[in-house]
Write a protein that holds these residues in place. Structure first.
Motif: not given
Ligand SMILES: [Zn+2]
Length: 506
Positions: A76-78, A105-107, A179-181, A207-209, A237-239, A387-389
């Motif tokens: 779901a998040h790679s 992912q992550d924007g 969360e990222y700048e 969303s990575h919130i 995502t990646h709660i 995995s977020d991997g």
């Molecule tokens: Zn993330």
């Protein structure tokens, strides 16, 4: 005379044929329902039949030896796409039983157009679906170095246009990394306006919130509100809870998500099975005050454990790579907080001196979560697995999915095997709007994994992040074998998955 070609588990002959029968397997169909013993027939890359099937003339037969046959896992998040471009056989992916990765992912995303071009130039082993990244839109519309503010009205219009175009070309929806700048300074209203564009196109939001620590509750409220205002499915995502004094509050977060669901908001989550994350040193400063000793002391106390957190990249001082923050601070004769400030300063100076440096200047694998919260989040019925991997320093890039099967199914019994497979397949397909995948059902794509639940085991670690898992026996994408005998094979059947309007009918 009827003649059957018999394939053993190692038989590579099986790759060439069209009609195949996988016999003698325990089928977990991805729905979470009970396992059934039987066979699965594959024709033209699709599952054509399941159950107690008799071999047909000319069909290739694969003896499954009583092992589990499941739909190929959907990550779901790679972040594996960059690796996959260079290494189309995708060993870190296929060796986990993953047949589809969801990127963007992550924007941060590549446009569907460029993914398409890459797919045409260089086919890959697995399927790829993408979200459209909010930060990438911002960089495009506002300029890469001018994103530390909310967008103006005309920039917002430009972003909407880019997003609409990418959605029309098949993106699954909008992804944010608040969360990222690059996105942190966007207003909530900017995000809602873009989310509405995704909703209008029948897309989704992942969303990575905005905070996983000091303002976690507000950040959860923000994603619930986006689901409420747009009425489209939203995924957290990646709660995680990345702050020691909030550990143990996973149940309270889930109560809020459940109460949102009761109000008709389609909110879901995904999680990776590790108590340490991997990111930049800068995310350890929720207030973005990278030279404030007090904030560094807060980070040491609350958001990561310096004795169990390792630098997995550090270009300015290469021998720091692989060392804990504590060990580095001892070498430097400083406190851990002082070292944290020094590392960020060194990284910034390095970046300035080497503006064209390729690769990560710094990255940390930081111990910052509690095992109990991970278990609570993972067991929630609406949480899928990710995995977020990538193929880098965190072992999740090679180990996440087998780790769930080993640690959370066989060892701790947190999940039944049926539940775990559902969280890795059908649930994620439904949550993210991926059609024709995630289930073993006639008409569905023949993306499959054969594994041994008794021996499946992740082996990747911080010390050896690229160790292959055991127990993943064979992996098929569109009926083509892509992994067997701990080796990635030559087939490149992966496709670029595109959202179609019907796919949101779930
Ligand atoms: Zn993330």
């Amino acid at each position: 005379m009827r003649r059957f070609l018999l394939c053993s588990l190692t038989g590579l002959l099986c790759m060439a044929a069209q009609a195949q029968l996988i016999t003698g397997v325990t089928i977990l169909d991805g729905s979470g329902g009970p396992a059934r013993v039987g066979s699965v027939r594959i024709l033209d890359g699709k599952i054509s039949e399941t159950g107690a099937l008799q071999p047909k003339a000319g069909e290739i037969i694969m003896e499954g030896g009583g092992l589990v046959l499941a739909p190929g896992f959907i990550d779901a998040h790679s972040h594996h796409w960059g690796y996959l471009r260079e290494h189309p056989e995708g060993l870190p992916v296929v060796s986990q039983g993953i047949t589809t990765i969801v990127v963007g992912q992550d924007g941060f995303s590549d446009q569907v157009d460029s993914l398409e071009t890459w797919f045409q130039q260089q086919p890959v082993a697995v399927n790829v679906a993408t979200f459209t990244g909010h930060s990438s839109l911002r960089e495009e519309a506002m300029g890469a170095t001018d994103v530390f503010r909310t967008a103006t009205a005309s920039e917002l219009e430009a972003m909407k246009e880019l997003l609409r175009d990418d959605l029309n070309k098949g993106s699954l929806g909008l992804s944010t990394g608040l969360e990222y700048e690059e996105a942190f300074y966007s207003s909530r209203e900017e995000v809602v306006s873009l989310a509405q564009v995704a909703a209008d196109a029948g897309g989704r939001y992942i969303s990575h919130i905005r905070s996983e620590d000091i303002t976690l509750e507000d950040a959860v409220e923000e994603i619930i509100r986006i689901g409420d205002l747009t009425r489209m499915p939203v995924q957290l995502t990646h709660i995680k809870i990345g702050m020691a004094s909030k550990w143990g509050e996973a149940g309270q977060i889930l109560e809020r998500l459940d109460s949102a669901r009761t109000r008709g908001i389609d909110i879901t989550a995904d999680i990776y099975p590790y108590d340490f994350w991997n990111s930049t040193l800068r995310v350890l400063f929720p207030k973005r005050d990278y030279d404030n000793l007090e904030s560094a002391e807060f980070a040491v106390r609350e958001t990561f454990n310096p004795g169990e957190s390792y630098l997995v990249a550090f270009a300015p001082v290469t021998h720091y790579k692989g060392m804990t923050i504590e060990a580095i601070s001892q070498e430097r004769g400083e406190t851990a907080a002082e070292t944290l400030l020094a590392l960020i300063r060194l990284a910034a100076e390095f970046q300035e001196a080497h503006p064209n440096f390729e690769g990560s200047v710094e990255a940390i694998a930081a111990k910052g979560m509690s095992e109990a919260d991970i278990a609570t989040f993972m067991a929630w019925e609406h949480t899928g697995i990710c995995s977020d991997g990538n193929a880098g320093g965190h072992p999740r890039g090679y180990g996440a999915f087998p780790r769930v099967l080993a640690r959370y199914v066989r060892d701790s019994h947190l999940l039944s095997l049926e539940e775990a497979v559902h969280k890795m397949t059908g649930l994620t397909a439904v949550n993210l709007g991926i059609a024709q995948k995630g289930f073993i059902k006639p008409g569905y794509d023949a993306d499959l994994v054969l594994f041994d639940p008794e021996t499946v085991q992740d082996r990747a670690s911080i010390e050896n992040p690229h160790a292959l898992a055991n127990g993943i026996k064979m992996v098929w994408v569109a009926g083509k074998l892509v992994y067997a005998d701990q080796k990635a094979l030559d087939a490149r059947p992966g496709t670029l998955i595109k959202r179609t309007p019907q796919q949101n009918a779930h």
